[in-house]
Structures are given as structure tokens and as C-alpha cells.
Design a protein around this motif. Sequence first.
Motif, PDB file in Angstrom:
ATOM      1  N   LYS A 157       0.852  -1.180   0.000  1.00 33.69           N
ATOM      2  CA  LYS A 157       0.000   0.000   0.000  1.00 33.69           C
ATOM      3  C   LYS A 157       0.894   1.237   0.000  1.00 33.69           C
ATOM      4  O   LYS A 157       1.710   1.428   0.900  1.00 33.69           O
ATOM      5  N   MET A 159       1.598   5.502  -0.576  1.00 29.43           N
ATOM      6  CA  MET A 159       1.062   6.866  -0.533  1.00 29.43           C
ATOM      7  C   MET A 159       2.168   7.828  -0.977  1.00 29.43           C
ATOM      8  O   MET A 159       3.344   7.595  -0.695  1.00 29.43           O
ATOM      9  N   GLY A 178       0.451   9.770  -9.563  1.00 31.57           N
ATOM     10  CA  GLY A 178      -0.364   9.024  -8.609  1.00 31.57           C
ATOM     11  C   GLY A 178      -1.504   8.302  -9.309  1.00 31.57           C
ATOM     12  O   GLY A 178      -1.806   7.137  -9.007  1.00 31.57           O
ATOM     13  N   GLU A 179      -2.120   8.994 -10.259  1.00 32.95           N
ATOM     14  CA  GLU A 179      -3.217   8.376 -11.017  1.00 32.95           C
ATOM     15  C   GLU A 179      -2.709   7.222 -11.870  1.00 32.95           C
ATOM     16  O   GLU A 179      -3.312   6.149 -11.915  1.00 32.95           O
ATOM     17  N   VAL A 183      -2.256   5.239  -6.929  1.00 30.63           N
ATOM     18  CA  VAL A 183      -1.996   5.404  -5.495  1.00 30.63           C
ATOM     19  C   VAL A 183      -2.436   6.800  -5.038  1.00 30.63           C
ATOM     20  O   VAL A 183      -2.529   7.728  -5.831  1.00 30.63           O
ATOM     21  N   GLU A 184      -2.677   6.909  -3.737  1.00 29.19           N
ATOM     22  CA  GLU A 184      -3.173   8.159  -3.176  1.00 29.19           C
ATOM     23  C   GLU A 184      -2.055   9.201  -3.051  1.00 29.19           C
ATOM     24  O   GLU A 184      -0.917   8.871  -2.717  1.00 29.19           O
ATOM     25  N   VAL A 186      -1.080  12.818  -1.149  1.00 32.98           N
ATOM     26  CA  VAL A 186      -1.412  13.840  -0.154  1.00 32.98           C
ATOM     27  C   VAL A 186      -0.831  15.161  -0.646  1.00 32.98           C
ATOM     28  O   VAL A 186       0.356  15.241  -0.953  1.00 32.98           O
ATOM     29  N   ARG A 204      -1.603  10.603   8.012  1.00 34.55           N
ATOM     30  CA  ARG A 204      -2.529   9.793   7.216  1.00 34.55           C
ATOM     31  C   ARG A 204      -1.939   8.434   6.854  1.00 34.55           C
ATOM     32  O   ARG A 204      -2.655   7.423   6.841  1.00 34.55           O
ATOM     33  N   GLU A 208      -3.932   5.116   7.847  1.00 30.86           N
ATOM     34  CA  GLU A 208      -4.423   4.235   6.786  1.00 30.86           C
ATOM     35  C   GLU A 208      -3.535   3.006   6.582  1.00 30.86           C
ATOM     36  O   GLU A 208      -3.706   2.277   5.615  1.00 30.86           O
TER      37      GLU A 208
END
Length: 334
Positions: A157, A159, A178-179, A183-184, A186, A204, A208
Amino acid sequence: MMGFFDKIKRAFTGETPEETVDTVQEKYDKGLEKTRKTFGERMNELFANFRTVDEDFFEELEETLIGADVGFDTAIRISESLRQEVKLRNAKKPAEVQNAIIEKLVNLYEEEGMDEVNELAIQPDGLTVMLFVGVNGVGKTTSIGKLAHQLKQEGKKIMLAAADTFRAGAIDQLVVWGERAGVEVVRGNAGGDPAAVVFDAMRRAKEEQVDVLLIDTAGRLQNKVNLMNELEKIQRIIQREEPTAPHEVLLVLDATTGQNAMVQAKQFKETTNVTGLVLSKLDGTAKGGIVLAIRNELHLPVKLVGLGEGIDDLEPFNPNEFVIGLFKGLLKEE
Ligand SMILES: Nc1nc2c(ncn2[C@@H]2O[C@H](COP(=O)(O)OP(=O)(O)OP(=O)(O)O)[C@@H](O)[C@H]2O)c(=O)[nH]1
Ligand SMILES: [Mg+2]
């Protein structure tokens, strides 16, 4: 285990090596095409142009090596030890020492990297934080995008934190990566405080249960002192939230900039606790010899190499594959 020299020799003579020649080797081969061609051509010219191994030959050899960006010290070391070898073997013709030159380069490379760890320090449990630093345009954001994609594919996972709030468009660029990687990201406001973004991202990431947080930073601020101060501040924030972090501070260097990259590395090394290097754009340079200079003069492990602009064009650095790629084709059959 096969020695480097045997491996290269096998690669050259086409004998099947014990290990399978996989796609990684192919990628290195491709990424190092330019270097190999230029370096190889120059070396071949050198051997063709000299009838005897004399002082002029050594001078030309030094120039060739320096021209390939192996670094001044390395070039001198090689030619010095070759001088001794020539005496020992009583060699007269350049062809007689051709393999010895390659052997020396490989051996030196091997010795200098004895206790180098080229793997990324991914924590077995909990959050791993990696901070990417480097001057503008070297490939920080791109490398983060590629790495995010790879780690995600491994089931982690991921970020990203957009802590380059200085350059217009920098945040959006990371968001696009990220897209692509899925992935997310910040993010804060353009022109905002990068440390605040990092603080937010750390919180975060923990909430998460993110495995790896990759932090993008600015390559340029109003001046160098500001940049170094900001990086220091970012590191303090990270550490306050997670005392063992950052687990990697990766300095990104553009391989096409040769000795300039070496200067950057020395400067960053003084002010930031760099743990490893990402060498980008290795595909775009004929001077892959910089990897030798880095190892011999900086003693910072190369952890990743960029071999193109695409999302899959990032490889873990494998010293063996690298030297094979570099010297393949230069060895003479004896
Ligand atoms: N050929 C090639 N191009 C690369 C590689 N890595 C990055 N680039 C290109 O280099 C350019 C700069 O990359 P960025 O990732 O934006 O660099 P940066 O360090 O984030 O730059 P700043 O945000 O301005 O500090 C882009 O055009 C990338 O596509 C690589 O391994 N090979
Ligand atoms: Mg960037």
C-alpha cells in the motif's frame, strides 16, 4: 559463484551463464547501449592507434577513461596499476593488456563496493518512509511515480506526498503520476508550507496503514540555503512522527550531467544524510562510467536506476548486471 570477469567473458563469448539471462539484463543492455558504444569505440580506437604500450598510450588511456566519466582518481588508479602489470608481463602490444584493463576496472569496482547495500530499506513491519531529494529536473517526481507503480504491483500500500509546493505545476505532476500508478497523493496548496504537507502525510499514512510513503521535494527554492533548511525541517517533522524514519533519503542524480552530478552529490552529502542514490536517465547518456566514479569517489550505494521515461523504466541497481552491460563486447578472446 562466478567472478565478474568470468561473467563478462561469458556474456561476450556467448556461452550460457549459470544464471539465466533475464529481462533485467536485457534492460541494462538497452539502457547502456550508448555508453557501451562510445566507450567501446574509444577503447577500440585506442588499441588500434597504438603499436606499443608506451607513455603516450597510458596518457591516452587516462583521457579515454576520464572521457567516459569514470572519474579522475579512478582513471589514474587504473593506469597506474596497469603500468605495473605491463612491467610484470613484459607486455609490448596494447592487445596484450586489453583484457587486463577491463579486469582492473571490474576488480576495482568490486572492491570498492564490498559493503554496499543496494537494496531499498523497506521495513518488514509498519511504515517505510522514503524522502526524495535532488536539484531541479533530475527526475525525482518521475522516479517516485515509477517506484510507486512497482511497489504497488508487489502488493504494497503506497502513498505519495507532494512536498514540492514551490514550483508551479509540481503538485499536479505528482498527482498525474499518482493516477498512473493508482496510489493516493497527499497534497497541500501551491506555495504552501511543504512541512505541513509532510506532517499531514505522515499522520494519514499511519492512520491508513500505508506500507510505503514516498515524499517528493522541491529541486529549487529561492536559494540553496533555503533548500537545505527546508529539507532539514522536513526530516525533523518525519522523525517527530516516526523516530526510525526516514528509512531512505534518496538523492536523485541525472546520469547525463556527468561530473556535475558528482558535485551535486558531494554538496548534498554534506548537508543531508543521504542513504542512497537514484541514477536517472542512464538511457540518455554515453557516460555510464559515472557509476564507477560514484562508487569509487562517493561511497554512496546506487539503489535504483532510471532507464527511460516510462512507468516501467526503473530498475533496482544490480552491480553485476551493470558491469556486464558496460564491458560486454570489449573483451578479446585470448
Ligand atoms: N530518458 C529518461 N528521462 C527521464 C528519466 N527520469 C526522468 N526523466 C525525464 O526528466 C525530466 C524531469 O523529470 P522530473 O521527474 O520532473 O524531475 P524532478 O527532479 O522532479 O524536477 P523538479 O520537480 O523540477 O525538481 C522529465 O521530462 C522526465 O520524463 C529516465 O530515467 N530516462
Ligand atoms: Mg519534481
